[in-house]
Every structure is written in structure tokens, then in C-alpha cells.
Design an enzyme around this catalytic site. Structure first.
Site, PDB file in Angstrom:
ATOM      1  N   HIS A   1       0.827  -1.249  -0.380  1.00 41.97           N
ATOM      2  CA  HIS A   1       0.072   0.286   0.278  1.00 41.97           C
ATOM      3  C   HIS A   1       1.196   1.301  -0.327  1.00 41.97           C
ATOM      4  CE1 HIS A   1       0.696  -0.090   3.973  1.00 41.97           C
ATOM      5  NE2 HIS A   1       0.592   0.997   4.058  1.00 41.97           N
TER       6      HIS A   1
ATOM      7  N   ASP B   1       0.457  -7.437   2.251  1.00 42.13           N
ATOM      8  CA  ASP B   1       0.251  -6.588   1.932  1.00 42.13           C
ATOM      9  C   ASP B   1       1.588  -6.092   1.648  1.00 42.13           C
ATOM     10  OD1 ASP B   1       0.180  -3.386   1.443  1.00 42.13           O
ATOM     11  OD2 ASP B   1       0.278  -2.942   3.701  1.00 42.13           O
TER      12      ASP B   1
ATOM     13  N   SER C   1       5.176   1.869   7.988  1.00 40.04           N
ATOM     14  CA  SER C   1       4.937   1.052   6.687  1.00 40.04           C
ATOM     15  C   SER C   1       6.327   0.558   6.465  1.00 40.04           C
ATOM     16  CB  SER C   1       3.840   1.396   6.066  1.00 40.04           C
ATOM     17  OG  SER C   1       2.662   1.583   6.846  1.00 40.04           O
TER      18      SER C   1
ATOM     19  N   GLY D   1     -11.184 -24.782  -3.194  1.00 42.49           N
ATOM     20  CA  GLY D   1     -12.465 -24.000  -3.816  1.00 42.49           C
ATOM     21  C   GLY D   1     -13.615 -23.977  -3.255  1.00 42.49           C
TER      22      GLY D   1
END
Length: 395
Positions: free
Chosen positions: A135, A165, A238, A294
Site C-alpha cells: 500500500h 501487503d 509501513s 475452492g
């Protein structure tokens, strides 16, 4: 009789004199007694609890007075990241002529402006690979990296993974300082950790805390675990390093829960072991590949009067994706999955980790219960489709 009393008094005086001399000698030369005893083959007695068998933590019986050595080892590998991107906005352009402005007011217009995101990163390879948060650099047109020694380098995006992330950048600099991974010292709850980064543009800021918990899952659909810490994490941290007291990389700081949620001292980091796996896959193929059954699943419900623990072993299937691997193998909603391959399933989070670790295309036997009856199914795993992160990333 008098002669005996005189003899005892003479002996007593010399004993007192000898003790006084020994006391003075022990004050001036404290170790002389031990040396004399050793000379005649005697060993000094140890006080209770003073033996050498007392447990130590990583070779230390107590914590360090300062963490400066750990910071000196880790800090040169932590970089500042400046991600620039062009942002398009709609606005209203006013006429310069007062008459036209009064008649028409203004007209729609599109404006472009440059926006810069601040973040941190960690150099993890002598080839110049840098780990940071996805991000931080998402949709950036230009990424600049400021090193500890003042050098500035333009970074290229190698690849990114939304589920963790994480993003991998590459910079072309000579002799980049590389942080060591904490391979021999896995993170434990209660360990002291240091967060190093660029919070609010204050580069090379160090904060301290402990590991509050490990194995946290922030999304019910993601297989990734996170480290929870109370080290102060702010905007700009971050992608920075979470290190132990030896200056080794424990995690990549990624998320904070702010005061808007009435939270304080709750931050999260991606474990270094997970970050390394993402790094290796992105370098090899440009993206991360995970196995997929799945199905959606949850904990196994237990009736309140059953006498069983609140969370039973295994995972219950809540939904089956049509045409997916599990559907083709005959797995149905409400099935309870107890085993995948040769491994028992502890809970739903454990199953997510195990299925993601299996390569797509591999075949695995899944065992469980259907309406109380044991069943077995062979599933050919597919590649996990990309997911949209649900967590709000504020770090």
C-alpha cells in the site's frame, strides 16, 4: 588450677588475635581464602541458587541496559521510501471575465496534481532487493529510496502481493547494507522488539515494545499470520523493520489500529519467515502462487450440552465454489474436514495455511465426516484467485 586458667587465657588471646588478623586480611585481599583452600585441594562452597546451571535467555541472564548495538546492526538496512503518483481530480474552472463568470459561473475541468506517499523499507539482499508494503507504493509512477548513508536511488517494482501487503523493489547501489533474518531466534510472545522506520517523515526513528501475540489472522479469507506488537507504529512506519534485541529481522511493520477504533498499542507485522517466502516467489516469478481447495470453511460448531470443548478439531465447510476443485471432488457444504494429506487439521486457520502452502496442480487426499460418516476425497488443487484485502492499512 591457676596454671590451667592462665593457659586457656593465653590460648584465647591468640585465637582472638588470629581472627582479627584474618578479618583484616580478608578485607584487603578478598580472594586469598579461596586461593589457600585451592592450594590444599579444597573447593569453595557455593551459595544456594548460585550454581552455573541457572537458565539463561539467549546466553544472557538479564536484559541489556541499552539496545544501541541492535539498532546499530539493523538501522543501516532500513530505508525511507517516497512514492510519487499523479492524481486526477475534477474541478470547476472559473472565467476570468466578471461578466462571463456572473452568467455562466464556471465550467468543468480536470486537474492533475502530484501526490507523495511516505513509507519505509528494508534491504534484504546484497543484490539490492528491498521489502516494503504494497500500500506504500501502490499505483506509484516514481519510487525513490533514501538510504541510511544519504544515498538516493530510483527503485523498480519487481512485484507485489496484496494478501500479505508486501512489495519487492530493486535498487542499483554498490554494497547495500543487508539486514540479517532471525532464523535461529523465532519470535515468541513476550520478546522485546524494536520498530525502525520513517514515521511522519522522521527518518530512522526507533520505538520499543514487546510481541503481544503471534499467529494473528486479520482476515477470515486470508491464510497469512501476523505478529501483534505494542511497539509504537505511526504513519510512515509501513514497510519498516521489526527487529529483536540482536538486531535481526523479525517482521515487516504493516498495520496499526488507530485511536479511531479506541485502540492503543495494537500494531501488526508480517513475520520474517512469511516475508522471505513472498520475496523468493516474487523474484522467481513476479507473483506469489498459493494452492486453493475452492471452499469456504469455519470452525466446527459444538452443541452447548455436548460436553465437548467450544471449538472442536477440524474445519466445517460453509460454502463450495461451483466448478472449483472441491466441487469436482464431491465435497459438500456442512462437511467436516479433519485431515489434508498426512496432516491433521487443527482448525479453519490451520487449514488455510496448509492449502495455501500446497502447489497448484498437486493432488491431495482430504478426509472428514459427512453427517457423522467418514469420507475421503482426492482433490486437485487450483491456483488461489487474487483476493481484495479487507483490512484497513494505516501504517
Amino acid at each position: 588450677m591457676k596454671q590451667a586458667v592462665g593457659t586457656l587465657a593465653f590460648i584465647a588471646r591468640f585465637v582472638v588475635l588470629g581472627l582479627a588478623v584474618a578479618f583484616v586480611i580478608s578485607l584487603l585481599w578478598p580472594g586469598v581464602g579461596d586461593r589457600l583452600r585451592a592450594g590444599v585441594g579444597l573447593h569453595s562452597a557455593q551459595a544456594p541458587g548460585s550454581g552455573t546451571s541457572a537458565p539463561t535467555i539467549r546466553g544472557r541472564s538479564s536484559g541489556p541496559v541499552s539496545y544501541a548495538d541492535a539498532v546499530a546492526r539493523a538501522a543501516p538496512s532500513v530505508v525511507n521510501i517516497y512514492a510519487n503518483k499523479m492524481v486526477t481530480e475534477q474541478g470547476v474552472q472559473m472565467y476570468s471575465d466578471p461578466v462571463l463568470q456572473r452568467l455562466f459561473g464556471g465550467r468543468p475541468a480536470i486537474y492533475k496534481r502530484r501526490e507523495q506517499s511516505l513509507g519505509s523499507g528494508v534491504i534484504v539482499s546484497s543484490q539490492g532487493y528491498v521489502l516494503t508494503n504494497n500500500h506504500v507504493i501502490a499505483k506509484a509512477d516514481d519510487i525513490q529510496v533514501l538510504l541510511y548513508d544519504g544515498r538516493v536511488a530510483k527503485a523498480q517494482l519487481v512485484g507485489a502481493d496484496a494478501e500479505t501487503d508486501l512489495a519487492v523493489l530493486k535498487i542499483d547501489v554498490s554494497s547495500p547494507p543487508v539486514i540479517p533474518f532471525a532464523d535461529e531466534h523465532p519470535a515468541r510472545t513476550g520478546d522485546v522488539v524494536l520498530a525502525i522506520g520513517n514515521p511522519l517523515g522522521l527518518n530512522q526513528t526507533v520505538t520499543m515494545g514487546i510481541i503481544s501475540a503471534i499467529g494473528r489472522q486479520l482476515s477470515s479469507s486470508s491464510p497469512e499470520d501476523f505478529i501483534q506488537t505494542d511497539a509504537a507504529i505511526n504513519l510512515g512506519n509501513s514497510g519498516g523493520a521489526l527487529v529483536n534485541t540482536d538486531g535481526e529481522l523479525v517482521g515487516i511493520n504493516t498495520l496499526l489500529i488507530g485511536k479511531a477504533a479506541n485502540a492503543e498499542g495494537i500494531s501488526f507485522a508480517i513475520p520474517a519467515s512469511s516475508a522471505r517466502k513472498v520475496l523468493e516467489q516474487i523474484i522467481d516469478s513476479g507473483h506469489v502462487v498459493r494452492g486453493w481447495l475452492g471452499v469456504d470453511y469455519t470452525f466446527v460448531p459444538v452443541a452447548a450440552d455436548s460436553g465437548l470443548p467450544a471449538a472442536a478439531r477440524g474445519a466445517q465447510v460453509s460454502d463450495v465454489y461451483p466448478g472449483g476443485p472441491a466441487a469436482q471432488a464431491g465435497i459438500q457444504p456442512h462437511d467436516i474436514l479433519l485431515r489434508i494429506g498426512k496432516d491433521d487439521i487443527v482448525d479453519a486457520a490451520d487449514l488455510r495455511r496448509r492449502e495455501a502452502a500446497l502447489p497448484p496442480g498437486s493432488k491431495v487426499e482430504v478426509s472428514g465426516l459427512r453427517n457423522g460418516t467418514p469420507f475421503h476425497a482426492e482433490v486437485t488443487l487450483a491456483q488461489r484467485p487474487p483476493l481484495t484485502p479487507t483490512a484497513s492499512l494505516d501504517g
